[in-house]
Motif scaffolding. Structure first.
Motif, PDB file in Angstrom:
ATOM      1  N   VAL A 148      44.370  52.926  30.744  1.00 11.14           N
ATOM      2  CA  VAL A 148      44.190  51.489  30.517  1.00 11.14           C
ATOM      3  C   VAL A 148      43.832  51.248  29.052  1.00 11.14           C
ATOM      4  CG1 VAL A 148      42.882  49.438  31.168  1.00 11.14           C
ATOM      5  CG2 VAL A 148      43.424  51.168  32.886  1.00 11.14           C
ATOM      6  N   ARG A 149      44.484  50.261  28.469  1.00 16.50           N
ATOM      7  CA  ARG A 149      44.182  49.883  27.089  1.00 16.50           C
ATOM      8  C   ARG A 149      43.033  48.901  27.077  1.00 16.50           C
ATOM      9  NH1 ARG A 149      45.167  52.155  22.143  1.00 16.50           N
ATOM     10  NH2 ARG A 149      45.017  50.577  20.510  1.00 16.50           N
ATOM     11  N   VAL A 150      42.010  49.182  26.281  1.00 15.48           N
ATOM     12  CA  VAL A 150      40.831  48.330  26.183  1.00 15.48           C
ATOM     13  C   VAL A 150      40.735  47.778  24.766  1.00 15.48           C
ATOM     14  CG1 VAL A 150      38.310  48.273  26.261  1.00 15.48           C
ATOM     15  CG2 VAL A 150      39.574  49.567  27.981  1.00 15.48           C
ATOM     16  N   GLU A 151      40.595  46.481  24.657  1.00 10.87           N
ATOM     17  CA  GLU A 151      40.370  45.860  23.352  1.00 10.87           C
ATOM     18  C   GLU A 151      38.921  46.089  22.921  1.00 10.87           C
ATOM     19  OE1 GLU A 151      42.797  44.546  21.572  1.00 10.87           O
ATOM     20  OE2 GLU A 151      44.211  44.961  23.202  1.00 10.87           O
ATOM     21  N   ALA A 152      38.689  45.978  21.634  1.00 12.11           N
ATOM     22  CA  ALA A 152      37.335  46.180  21.115  1.00 12.11           C
ATOM     23  C   ALA A 152      36.366  45.188  21.756  1.00 12.11           C
ATOM     24  CB  ALA A 152      37.323  46.026  19.600  1.00 12.11           C
ATOM     25  N   VAL A 153      35.197  45.678  22.100  1.00  9.67           N
ATOM     26  CA  VAL A 153      34.212  44.848  22.796  1.00  9.67           C
ATOM     27  C   VAL A 153      32.808  45.251  22.352  1.00  9.67           C
ATOM     28  CG1 VAL A 153      34.070  46.431  24.754  1.00  9.67           C
ATOM     29  CG2 VAL A 153      33.479  44.023  25.080  1.00  9.67           C
ATOM     30  N   TYR A 154      31.902  44.292  22.340  1.00  7.52           N
ATOM     31  CA  TYR A 154      30.487  44.575  22.105  1.00  7.52           C
ATOM     32  C   TYR A 154      29.791  44.697  23.454  1.00  7.52           C
ATOM     33  CZ  TYR A 154      31.350  42.981  17.305  1.00  7.52           C
ATOM     34  OH  TYR A 154      31.836  42.831  16.037  1.00  7.52           O
ATOM     35  N   LYS A 234      27.598  35.414  26.648  1.00  9.31           N
ATOM     36  CA  LYS A 234      28.244  36.708  26.867  1.00  9.31           C
ATOM     37  C   LYS A 234      28.996  36.675  28.193  1.00  9.31           C
ATOM     38  CE  LYS A 234      24.439  39.040  24.394  1.00  9.31           C
ATOM     39  NZ  LYS A 234      23.430  40.130  24.453  1.00  9.31           N
ATOM     40  N   ARG A 235      29.311  37.837  28.736  1.00  6.86           N
ATOM     41  CA  ARG A 235      29.978  37.975  30.028  1.00  6.86           C
ATOM     42  C   ARG A 235      29.650  39.357  30.577  1.00  6.86           C
ATOM     43  NH1 ARG A 235      34.184  41.457  29.170  1.00  6.86           N
ATOM     44  NH2 ARG A 235      35.154  41.517  27.106  1.00  6.86           N
ATOM     45  N   LEU A 236      30.049  39.621  31.814  1.00  3.58           N
ATOM     46  CA  LEU A 236      29.899  40.958  32.365  1.00  3.58           C
ATOM     47  C   LEU A 236      31.060  41.830  31.888  1.00  3.58           C
ATOM     48  CD1 LEU A 236      28.838  40.205  36.065  1.00  3.58           C
ATOM     49  CD2 LEU A 236      27.383  40.776  34.115  1.00  3.58           C
ATOM     50  N   PRO A 237      30.811  43.109  31.618  1.00  6.59           N
ATOM     51  CA  PRO A 237      31.904  43.991  31.192  1.00  6.59           C
ATOM     52  C   PRO A 237      32.818  44.331  32.361  1.00  6.59           C
ATOM     53  CG  PRO A 237      29.907  45.259  31.487  1.00  6.59           C
ATOM     54  CD  PRO A 237      29.517  43.816  31.689  1.00  6.59           C
ATOM     55  N   SER A 238      34.065  44.634  32.069  1.00 10.44           N
ATOM     56  CA  SER A 238      34.987  45.119  33.092  1.00 10.44           C
ATOM     57  C   SER A 238      34.748  46.608  33.320  1.00 10.44           C
ATOM     58  CB  SER A 238      36.432  44.885  32.658  1.00 10.44           C
ATOM     59  OG  SER A 238      36.740  45.688  31.529  1.00 10.44           O
ATOM     60  N   ASP A 239      35.304  47.131  34.397  1.00  9.68           N
ATOM     61  CA  ASP A 239      35.192  48.570  34.656  1.00  9.68           C
ATOM     62  C   ASP A 239      35.723  49.407  33.491  1.00  9.68           C
ATOM     63  OD1 ASP A 239      33.961  48.224  37.087  1.00  9.68           O
ATOM     64  OD2 ASP A 239      35.350  49.519  38.188  1.00  9.68           O
ATOM     65  N   PRO A 240      36.946  49.145  32.982  1.00 11.75           N
ATOM     66  CA  PRO A 240      37.443  49.957  31.859  1.00 11.75           C
ATOM     67  C   PRO A 240      36.545  49.891  30.632  1.00 11.75           C
ATOM     68  CG  PRO A 240      39.245  48.772  32.882  1.00 11.75           C
ATOM     69  CD  PRO A 240      37.988  48.242  33.503  1.00 11.75           C
ATOM     70  N   GLU A 241      35.990  48.723  30.339  1.00  6.92           N
ATOM     71  CA  GLU A 241      35.099  48.601  29.179  1.00  6.92           C
ATOM     72  C   GLU A 241      33.838  49.429  29.390  1.00  6.92           C
ATOM     73  OE1 GLU A 241      36.357  44.054  27.782  1.00  6.92           O
ATOM     74  OE2 GLU A 241      34.715  44.376  29.208  1.00  6.92           O
TER      75      GLU A 241
END
Length: 399
Positions: A148-154, A234-241
């Protein structure tokens, strides 16, 4: 009028005596008429004098300088005061939205950026294997997983604490319906503490237990976690993140990335996490177990409390191990202080629970998309409307 005010009693007595004299001369039946006349005149005089006093009191009140009211919250137009309040509440991520940062003075913008850098870490973009299964007590089939491709995230360096969630409760977060998913609106009134006030399940009187300010907040369901995340911008992170933050994949040309099973490596080291058999058998402050931090600096991704993510439970699983689950089930990651099996406290393992579950061993941390935060070299339009700040403060930003 002043004469009547000073001599009303004398006039009243005089009128009464005159009326009685007339009644004596004219006959007994007219006494009643005289008494009625006296009462009527006295009532009129009292009414006139009362109106006069009220008029004089009103004129004095208008002339007297009014004492200024004590202000407990900033005026909506005072953007600097509103921004400072949001910083105190831990809502620094909202202030770094490009459309809001344009209206902040340099000092407040620097304070928001400093808080952001201290409390959040970046998870760089890249590929991550999600849903892979390796041999353990429950699974004998090996599966490499989905790439899975993950975009940059804090991502938050620490789990959300009691003192941080207290700000949300104090600000009336449970009454701000725009922060909550519409399907849960009828049930928000049920999210109360031990005393029946809005708040996490194990609190009392709207407050956390004394001395547990730096413990991760628990007893909050998925919807409460999501509402808090919106409130702070903010938001909750996804599983891949979440997995990428812990496993920290190393890309290889023409091959799947190499990634850790645990944030510190491939083998379990219980001294690095608060788990069953290695910890005190209860939650601990979020700063403990520093050696178990990820490469990027996220603490307690493994152990202490399970963490809600934005993903559905059952997603990303191996094709041979698919689950047909209730859509209300949400994903949990990381294990907790009472997790017994090592394979359940790994970056790869997914657990889950109903979105309304409010348990003693489930907490959360928050994420922010890289594109949502003002970069250091980004310019902005000085004519940006200041209404953006007020709207964000009220609604917690958009996700």
């Amino acid at each position: 009028m002043l004469f009547f005010k000073q001599h009303w009693m004398t006039l009243t007595i005089g009128v009464a005596l005159g009326a009685l004299g007339i009644a004596w001369l004219a006959g007994f039946w007219q006494v009643v008429l005289g008494v009625v006349a006296v009462a009527a005149v006295a009532a009129i005089l009292r009414r006139v004098l009362r109106s006069r006093r009220q008029a004089e009191a009103a004129s004095v009140s208008v002339a007297r300088p009014q004492r200024p009211k004590t202000r407990t919250e900033p005026e909506p137009t005072d953007t600097d005061a509103l921004a400072r309040l949001m910083l105190e509440q831990g809502r620094y991520a909202l202030l770094l939205r490009p459309q809001i940062a344009a209206n902040l003075p340099a000092k407040l913008l620097d304070q928001a950026r400093q808080a952001f850098d201290d409390l959040m870490t970046i998870v760089p973009e890249g590929d991550v294997l999600v849903g892979r299964a390796k041999g353990d007590e429950e699974q004998t089939q090996s599966y490499s997983g989905n790439l899975v491709r993950v975009e940059a995230v804090y991502l938050d360096r620490y789990q959300v604490t009691n003192e941080e969630f207290q700000e949300f409760v104090n600000a009336g977060g449970y009454e701000q319906m725009p922060l909550w998913d519409p399907e849960i609106w009828p049930a928000v009134l049920d999210f109360v503490d031990q005393s029946g006030l809005p708040g996490p399940r194990y609190w009392r009187n709207g407050k956390f237990i004394e001395g547990e300010d730096r413990h991760p907040v628990v007893g909050v369901c998925w919807y409460e976690a999501a509402a808090y995340a919106r409130w702070v911008g903010k938001r909750l992170p996804s599983d891949p993140e979440w997995i990428k933050a812990g496993a920290w994949p190393v890309p290889l040309p023409g091959a799947e990335p190499i990634q850790r099973r645990f944030p510190w490596g491939e083998s379990m080291d219980q001294g690095r996490a608060n788990l069953w058999g290695s910890g005190p058998e209860h939650v601990v402050p979020v700063e403990q177990y520093g050696p178990g931090a990820s490469v990027g600096g996220c603490h307690q991704l493994i152990g202490n409390v399970w963490e809600w993510t934005s993903s559905r439970f059952g997603a990303w699983r191996a094709p041979s191990n698919q689950l047909v689950m209730d859509s209300a089930m949400r994903s949990l990651r990381g294990g907790a202080f009472d997790t017994y099996f090592d394979h359940q406290a790994s970056c790869d393992y997914q657990s889950g629970d109903k979105a309304i579950a409010r348990k003693h061993n489930i907490g959360f941390r928050c994420a922010v998309s890289f594109c949502d935060i003002l970069s250091d070299d980004e310019s902005f339009d000085p004519a940006e409307n200041e209404v953006e700040l007020e709207a964000a403060a009220a609604a917690g930003g958009e996700n």
